[in-house]
Design a protein around this motif. Structure first.
Motif, mmCIF file in Angstrom:
data_model
loop_
_atom_site.group_PDB
_atom_site.id
_atom_site.type_symbol
_atom_site.label_atom_id
_atom_site.label_comp_id
_atom_site.label_asym_id
_atom_site.label_seq_id
_atom_site.Cartn_x
_atom_site.Cartn_y
_atom_site.Cartn_z
ATOM 1 N N LEU A 201 -36.670 3.757 -32.296
ATOM 2 C CA LEU A 201 -36.425 4.503 -33.528
ATOM 3 C C LEU A 201 -37.255 4.011 -34.716
ATOM 4 O O LEU A 201 -37.593 4.803 -35.594
ATOM 5 N N ASN A 202 -37.552 2.712 -34.763
ATOM 6 C CA ASN A 202 -38.139 2.190 -36.002
ATOM 7 C C ASN A 202 -39.504 1.525 -35.864
ATOM 8 O O ASN A 202 -40.085 1.095 -36.858
ATOM 9 N N MET A 226 -37.786 -8.941 -34.220
ATOM 10 C CA MET A 226 -37.019 -9.379 -33.065
ATOM 11 C C MET A 226 -37.037 -8.363 -31.927
ATOM 12 O O MET A 226 -36.760 -7.173 -32.126
ATOM 13 N N GLY A 227 -37.360 -8.856 -30.718
ATOM 14 C CA GLY A 227 -37.188 -8.043 -29.532
ATOM 15 C C GLY A 227 -35.715 -7.801 -29.275
ATOM 16 O O GLY A 227 -34.866 -8.615 -29.617
ATOM 17 N N MET A 228 -35.390 -6.673 -28.673
ATOM 18 C CA MET A 228 -34.000 -6.259 -28.498
ATOM 19 C C MET A 228 -33.373 -6.887 -27.255
ATOM 20 O O MET A 228 -34.014 -7.019 -26.211
ATOM 21 N N LEU A 241 -33.072 3.731 -27.332
ATOM 22 C CA LEU A 241 -33.603 2.591 -28.070
ATOM 23 C C LEU A 241 -34.771 1.862 -27.419
ATOM 24 O O LEU A 241 -35.669 1.377 -28.105
ATOM 25 N N TRP A 242 -34.753 1.729 -26.084
ATOM 26 C CA TRP A 242 -35.744 0.865 -25.435
ATOM 27 C C TRP A 242 -37.140 1.472 -25.481
ATOM 28 O O TRP A 242 -37.334 2.657 -25.243
ATOM 29 N N ILE A 243 -38.102 0.624 -25.794
ATOM 30 C CA ILE A 243 -39.506 1.016 -25.779
ATOM 31 C C ILE A 243 -40.307 -0.153 -25.215
ATOM 32 O O ILE A 243 -40.010 -1.314 -25.497
ATOM 33 N N PRO A 245 -42.645 -2.928 -25.161
ATOM 34 C CA PRO A 245 -43.227 -3.659 -26.293
ATOM 35 C C PRO A 245 -44.739 -3.498 -26.428
ATOM 36 O O PRO A 245 -45.278 -3.583 -27.539
ATOM 37 N N LYS A 246 -45.429 -3.233 -25.315
ATOM 38 C CA LYS A 246 -46.875 -3.037 -25.398
ATOM 39 C C LYS A 246 -47.243 -1.870 -26.308
ATOM 40 O O LYS A 246 -48.341 -1.837 -26.882
ATOM 41 N N GLU A 247 -46.317 -0.934 -26.455
ATOM 42 C CA GLU A 247 -46.592 0.232 -27.287
ATOM 43 C C GLU A 247 -46.556 -0.094 -28.780
ATOM 44 O O GLU A 247 -47.164 0.615 -29.582
ATOM 45 N N TYR A 248 -45.817 -1.155 -29.152
ATOM 46 C CA TYR A 248 -45.747 -1.466 -30.585
ATOM 47 C C TYR A 248 -46.399 -2.789 -30.967
ATOM 48 O O TYR A 248 -46.508 -3.101 -32.157
ATOM 49 N N VAL A 249 -46.854 -3.580 -29.993
ATOM 50 C CA VAL A 249 -47.454 -4.866 -30.316
ATOM 51 C C VAL A 249 -48.647 -4.750 -31.284
ATOM 52 O O VAL A 249 -48.768 -5.552 -32.211
ATOM 53 N N PRO A 250 -49.565 -3.772 -31.120
ATOM 54 C CA PRO A 250 -50.669 -3.672 -32.087
ATOM 55 C C PRO A 250 -50.189 -3.508 -33.528
ATOM 56 O O PRO A 250 -50.703 -4.170 -34.443
#
Length: 326
Positions: A201-202, A226-228, A241-243, A245-250
């Motif tokens: 979501l965020n 923080m990772g969930m 909620l789950w995504i 993490p590779k998608e948001y690391v950049p």
């Protein structure tokens, strides 16, 4: 609970056995066998011992209550399950703490400040060297006892740079109240850590969030991304909620770099080192409690394992495909 319920509270060479009903204390020498030593705070009932509060690396994690005035959709705790004896247990423990085995205390919940009187007792009575961390959702203003203590740190979640999304994620309408309280708290000596749990979501507003913090809350001590942890409500709402993490690391790397450039300390919690480019690994903290942390088979051959915080046992299935198949 039965009238023979006891609380076992550790010290260096001795431990206390405290009657829950009467408060009477019997002191015993610690067993010589390491595995039999009392290292955590235990509840003993019907001849059986149960973990009550953990002490890890000389820090006591003090779970004050499962009650909360918000309903975060990714909360990793089960709520509203307090024992009828909860407050009595808290008081007996606080009255008998041995601070010689502690360097820090972390108050958590639920909403910790719903039990503010217990926090105040520790702030007033613990030796000055004891660092006190208070996890709170920011909706309740701490007392002067807490605010005037320079060894207290408030960890407050702000999940978005604008009201609508934060309120959706917390099941409340409290965004502006939290921001107002943070402004008030900044006038005192208490340290502030902002917390941003990354979800589907965020994560699209990570960089915007970093700019929001610098422009509006530059007084905070640090910001923790923080990772969930996929337990309780987070597990229930996993699809939403789950995504990966590779998608948001950049975007996360850009956010921490921006805050660092602005002089605001930024940290990354609960994610393995291998997801990040080398220049950003200095921001990644080994933050997961030892009893919750897990590694994948592939991690055994990794040269960074000793510095890596691994992943939550609850997230292991999700990380298997992310890391194992690289």
């Amino acid at each position: 609970m039965r009238d023979d319920t006891m609380l076992l509270i550790p010290g260096k060479k001795k431990y206390k056995s405290v009657s829950l009903e009467t408060g009477d204390v019997i002191v015993f020498h610690q067993p010589k066998v390491g595995s039999e030593k009392i290292n955590d705070i235990l509840l003993e009932e019907n001849g059986k011992r149960h973990l009550l509060f953990r002490i890890e690396n000389r820090e006591l994690t003090f779970f004050l209550t499962s009650k909360c005035n918000q309903r975060c959709i990714m909360c990793p705790q089960k709520l509203d399950i307090d024992s009828p004896d909860n407050d009595l247990i808290l008081q007996r423990v606080i009255d008998n703490l041995d601070y010689d085995v502690l360097d820090g205390i972390c108050f958590t919940g639920g909403e910790s400040l719903l039990k503010m009187k217990f926090i105040e007792q520790v702030v007033q009575n613990a030796p000055e060297r004891i660092f006190i961390t208070i996890l709170t959702n920011g909706t309740i203003m701490p007392s002067e006892v807490i605010l005037k203590s320079s060894r207290c740190k408030l960890c407050v979640p702000v999940y978005a740079p604008y009201d609508e999304l934060h309120n959706v994620m917390t099941g409340s309408s409290a965004f502006y109240k939290v921001i107002e309280n943070l402004m008030k708290i900044s006038q005192y000596e208490t340290l502030i850590e902002l917390r941003f749990v990354m979800t589907k979501l965020n994560v699209s507003c990570l960089e915007e969030y970093a700019r929001f913090v610098w422009r509006n809350l530059p007084f905070v001590q640090d910001v923790a991304f923080m990772g969930m942890e996929l337990t309780a409500e987070a597990h229930k709402n996993k699809d939403e909620l789950w995504i990966n993490p590779k998608e948001y690391v950049p975007a996360l790397q850009k956010a921490v770099a921006y805050l660092d450039l602005c002089g605001v300390t930024a940290w990354i919690y609960n994610l393995p080192l291998c997801l990040f480019d080398e220049p950003y690994r200095k921001f990644v903290v080994k933050s997961i409690s030892p009893w919750k942390v897990r590694y994948l088979p592939k991690c055994a051959e990794c040269r960074m394992k000793s510095d890596c915080g691994g992943m939550f046992f609850s997230d292991l299935k999700e990380f298997w495909e992310i890391i194992q198949n690289e």
